[in-house]
Scaffold this motif. Structure first.
Motif, mmCIF file in Angstrom:
data_model
loop_
_atom_site.group_PDB
_atom_site.id
_atom_site.type_symbol
_atom_site.label_atom_id
_atom_site.label_comp_id
_atom_site.label_asym_id
_atom_site.label_seq_id
_atom_site.Cartn_x
_atom_site.Cartn_y
_atom_site.Cartn_z
ATOM 1 N N HIS A 1 29.762 -47.643 -56.749
ATOM 2 C CA HIS A 1 29.995 -48.639 -55.712
ATOM 3 C C HIS A 1 30.021 -50.079 -56.227
ATOM 4 O O HIS A 1 30.546 -50.958 -55.538
ATOM 5 C CB HIS A 1 28.919 -48.526 -54.629
ATOM 6 C CG HIS A 1 28.695 -47.136 -54.150
ATOM 7 N ND1 HIS A 1 29.589 -46.474 -53.335
ATOM 8 C CD2 HIS A 1 27.680 -46.259 -54.400
ATOM 9 C CE1 HIS A 1 29.136 -45.258 -53.081
ATOM 10 N NE2 HIS A 1 27.978 -45.102 -53.712
ATOM 11 N N TYR A 2 29.448 -50.316 -57.403
ATOM 12 C CA TYR A 2 29.294 -51.677 -57.921
ATOM 13 C C TYR A 2 29.579 -51.723 -59.421
ATOM 14 O O TYR A 2 29.603 -50.679 -60.091
ATOM 15 C CB TYR A 2 27.856 -52.186 -57.701
ATOM 16 C CG TYR A 2 27.406 -52.126 -56.267
ATOM 17 C CD1 TYR A 2 27.746 -53.128 -55.368
ATOM 18 C CD2 TYR A 2 26.625 -51.060 -55.810
ATOM 19 C CE1 TYR A 2 27.335 -53.072 -54.044
ATOM 20 C CE2 TYR A 2 26.205 -50.993 -54.492
ATOM 21 C CZ TYR A 2 26.567 -52.007 -53.614
ATOM 22 O OH TYR A 2 26.164 -51.938 -52.310
ATOM 23 N N ALA A 3 29.775 -52.931 -59.928
ATOM 24 C CA ALA A 3 29.790 -53.157 -61.374
ATOM 25 C C ALA A 3 28.349 -53.463 -61.768
ATOM 26 O O ALA A 3 27.854 -54.569 -61.540
ATOM 27 C CB ALA A 3 30.704 -54.323 -61.731
ATOM 28 N N VAL A 4 27.667 -52.479 -62.317
ATOM 29 C CA VAL A 4 26.231 -52.568 -62.558
ATOM 30 C C VAL A 4 25.961 -52.958 -64.011
ATOM 31 O O VAL A 4 26.453 -52.300 -64.933
ATOM 32 C CB VAL A 4 25.530 -51.242 -62.234
ATOM 33 C CG1 VAL A 4 24.017 -51.400 -62.346
ATOM 34 C CG2 VAL A 4 25.908 -50.764 -60.840
ATOM 35 N N VAL A 5 25.169 -53.986 -64.191
ATOM 36 C CA VAL A 5 24.832 -54.480 -65.526
ATOM 37 C C VAL A 5 23.367 -54.190 -65.814
ATOM 38 O O VAL A 5 22.477 -54.566 -65.042
ATOM 39 C CB VAL A 5 25.090 -55.993 -65.641
ATOM 40 C CG1 VAL A 5 24.592 -56.529 -66.984
ATOM 41 C CG2 VAL A 5 26.575 -56.296 -65.474
ATOM 42 N N THR A 6 23.114 -53.484 -66.912
ATOM 43 C CA THR A 6 21.770 -53.354 -67.462
ATOM 44 C C THR A 6 21.745 -54.126 -68.766
ATOM 45 O O THR A 6 22.773 -54.248 -69.441
ATOM 46 C CB THR A 6 21.399 -51.892 -67.718
ATOM 47 O OG1 THR A 6 22.368 -51.306 -68.601
ATOM 48 C CG2 THR A 6 21.375 -51.094 -66.414
#
Length: 261
Positions: A57-62
């Motif tokens: 659902h999102y552009a997730v950054v770790t």
């Protein structure tokens, strides 16, 4: 600069923070950016299970906070430098982002929001402040004890002391000792260990403070105090969860919060 890894929707890269430190990150998925800020002793990999659930659902950054994993570590440590690291990541993903912080990573995210970073919405899980009597003295003792162990090269003992407090990762081993020196950084982020009400009053973004229903009562009291101090804060308890919250329980709560009108 991003480097492709595995699929078109998963990239690794590094950003340069204000002091020149390189901060390593990984981005999954597409859509509105969400940055996950890990807690004490964590690396980008620690947040991978939650990132994988949010990535459809999102552009997730770790990312590896400074001094950990693939990130650099320019001294001397200052909390402002970690806030600058997060600012560089937000700039990298387009200038604004949703941010979720875990434990002391939540405390860092709150400090960043208070410092004016362009955070669209902010969620935190059990930032480890305290409202208990004697909390400031207990925190000071732990900070000094940890500093003594780290100065003496006793990384394993420092990790053991921290884990006895129940606020760290469930696992133990060499991977934790490798980042043990950053425990001092997390203590700096927490100030004197008490809820920083004046600072939280400067956070004007919409914020969600989450705790686990099976966590100690003192943890839930602190979470409620943090939510109360935030001008646009709210509090939510996840039934049956502890500080080691299950990603599949937390992910839909974050999605609901990020999608609210």
């Amino acid at each position: 600069m991003d480097e492709m890894s595995g699929t078109l929707h998963r990239v690794r890269g590094r950003v340069r923070s204000a002091d020149g430190t390189r901060i390593a990150y990984e981005r999954r998925g597409e859509g509105a950016p969400v940055i996950l800020v890990g807690g004490a002793l964590s690396t980008a990999g620690t947040e991978q299970p939650l990132a994988d659930l949010l990535a459809p659902h999102y552009a997730v950054v770790t990312y590896d906070r400074r001094g950990r994993g693939g990130s650099g570590d320019t001294g001397p440590y200052r909390v402002r430098r970690e806030i600058d690291d997060l600012a560089a990541l937000i700039d990298e993903v387009g200038g604004r982002a949703f941010v979720h912080g875990v434990s002391s990573g939540g405390a860092l995210a709150l400090a960043a929001a208070a410092g004016g970073l362009p955070i669209e919405r902010l969620s935190v899980f059990e930032p480890p402040f305290s409202t208990e009597a004697g909390a400031r003295d207990a925190f000071t003792w732990q900070r000094r004890r940890l500093a003594g162990l780290l100065d003496g090269g006793q990384r394993g003992a420092a990790v053991e002391l921290f884990l006895r407090e129940g606020a760290g990762p469930a696992q133990e081993g060499p991977q934790l000792e490798a980042v043990a020196h950053t425990l001092a950084y997390d203590h700096a982020v927490l100030g004197d260990g008490t809820v920083p009400a004046a600072r939280l009053g400067r956070v004007h973004t919409r914020a969600l403070v989450v705790d686990g229903g099976a966590s100690p009562a003192r943890t839930r009291r602190a979470a409620m105090a943090v939510a109360t101090a935030l001008p646009r804060g709210r509090h939510r308890t996840l039934t049956g969860q502890t500080h080691q919250v299950a990603p599949h329980i937390l992910a839909p709560v974050l999605e609901e919060f990020f999608e609210e009108e």
